[in-house]
Design a protein around this motif. Structure first.
Motif: not given
Length: 470
Positions: A74, A148, A150, A347, A423, A426
């Motif tokens: 991470g 998270t 992803a 990000d 975000s 991430h």
């Protein structure tokens, strides 16, 4: 108030789990890929879900914080707790069983510590595809990827990690286990607890296993790297590709010349197909059924895009090796970035039509702050950009780190003004807690806090992640 790990508490844990669970070498667990945070605590790696539950129960009773640790890849500090009483760093590295595979159902059930590449291989072994794919797939683990939510390169076609999960097994903050490993596609029995846990970054519980959705493997695959004159041309090319290829379009990656220049400057060594690196390029990946012809589809797309002034040059992969060579360019850009050393990395997600405006406005604003290099690349198909800022070529690594707060605020202010997100894939971690408070909708923040307080009333689960620690 939370308590820290004491010798007495450590002895209590040693009576609950096997000796192999305790890590003497803690350094790997207390650092993160960019070296910006330094962790602390007692590292414990339980062998199974029952042992995870025993550790969590003990922590709940003693009011000791828990920092879940997955693959350690991470980039927002979610796996690192620098300040406060020493926590238990609970590693999932020993939960590595693939419990079952159901090819006829397109389902794989595995534990949270299984590395993504191993899940991909297990799917391939039964002629299926687990389409979550990202640069860290050789070390990232399923629990952290789900925690998270992803993304990666195939979100355009297959969605984020959330879309690839059917059910979860979770240890709750009080140590009880939620047995939610359903393989059902439809289940309307109350709140969607699975999606509540996915993306929660370990703040509501610890994912210990997951039922993952597999898909049929595309029979015909292809890739092309096309030079485009601008981000707007890339966006128009995306629309054209979607109209011509439809669901066969798996990935659509935008790359600025700076990223390819970094590869030439510091490596990793990759073969670059253009004699002169274009200002912007797009990597397109296709996956078609047996009746499809990816080469013909890409040739038609190139011809039509060339006639429309959207592309000026291109390379179509004629073999699996050539396709991999094109992907090697994209996948090695993050490593080249690391070797250069960024001032600030972002990000971000934007509405697709806002991407060209953001890129143009951000460059103007950055030039006003100083002489910096911009490497903009990412998943244009889903509006996710990695917008990273580096020192000028004649400046030493780290020389301009003092600019980081101003650069980040300027970028995030612009993203918010364009209705984007600070975000994209991430997570919030600890790095972006302040950003979420600054840019988040007050009603959303209130709901997030209510959920956290309801499910983790003692605040022991990854304190300081997503929301400020009370």
């Amino acid at each position: 108030m939370l308590n820290g790990v004491t010798p007495e508490f450590e002895n209590r844990l040693r009576g609950l789990v096997d000796a192999a669970a305790f890590r003497a070498d803690t350094a790997p667990y207390f650092t993160e890929p960019r070296g910006r945070w330094q962790g602390q605590g007692l590292v414990v790696a339980p062998a199974d879900t029952i042992a995870v539950a025993a550790v969590v129960t003990a922590c709940a009773q003693a009011r000791v914080a828990i920092v879940p640790y997955s693959g350690g890849t991470g980039l927002v500090g979610g796996q690192i707790m620098e300040d406060g009483p020493a926590p238990v760093v609970l590693s999932l590295e020993r939960l590595t069983k693939i419990r079952a595979v159901y090819p006829s159902e397109n389902v794989l059930v595995c534990e949270a510590g299984v590395i993504l590449a191993h899940v991909q291989q297990a799917a391939e072994d039964v002629d299926r595809l687990f389409p979550l794919s990202l640069a860290s797939e050789g070390s990232a683990r399923i629990g952290g990827l789900l925690a998270t939510n992803a993304g990666g390169v195939n979100v355009l076609r297959y969605g984020n990690a959330r879309a690839l999960c059917l059910g979860l097994e979770v240890v709750r903050p009080d140590g009880t286990i939620w047995h939610g490993l359903t393989r059902l596609r439809k289940d309307n029995t109350g709140y969607d607890l699975r999606n509540l846990m996915i993306g929660a970054e370990g703040t509501l519980g610890i994912i210990t296993a997951a039922a993952l959705r597999l898909v049929p493997r595309p029979v015909q695959i292809g890739a092309a790297l096309l030079a485009v004159p601008s981000p707007q041309a890339a966006l128009d090319l995306l629309a054209m590709a979607g109209a011509q290829i439809g669901d066969g379009l798996s990935a659509f990656e935008l790359m600025h010349r700076q990223g390819l220049d970094f590869l030439a400057e510091v490596g990793p060594e990759v073969r670059q197909p253009f004699e002169t690196i274009p200002a912007w390029s797009v990597l397109i990946d296709l996956g078609l059924p047996a009746s499809g012809d990816p080469d013909a589809a890409l040739e038609r797309l190139f011809a039509d895009a060339f006639d429309a002034g959207l592309v000026s040059d291109g390379v179509i992969a004629r073999s699996a090796a050539q396709r991999q060579a094109l992907w090697d360019i994209r996948e090695n850009i993050p490593e080249a970035n690391r070797r250069i050393g960024s001032i600030a990395s972002h990000d971000i997600a934007l509405p697709l039509s806002a991407v060209p405006d953001f890129i143009a406005q951000a460059e103007v604003a950055l030039r006003a702050l100083g002489d910096m290099r911009i490497n903009c690349f990412g998943h244009l198909g889903d509006g996710n950009l990695h917008y990273n800022i580096f020192p000028a070529k004649d400046r030493a690594r780290g020389a301009d780190d003092a600019l980081r707060p101003a650069v980040q605020k300027m970028i995030h202010d612009l993203v918010a003004a364009l209705d984007g997100s600070v975000s994209a894939e991430h997570g919030i971690g600890r790095a972006k807690v302040g950003d979420l408070q600054l840019y988040g909708d007050p009603a959303k923040l209130a709901m997030l806090r209510a959920i956290k307080d309801a499910l983790d009333p003692q605040g022991i689960m990854n304190p300081g992640v997503i929301l400020p620690q009370r």
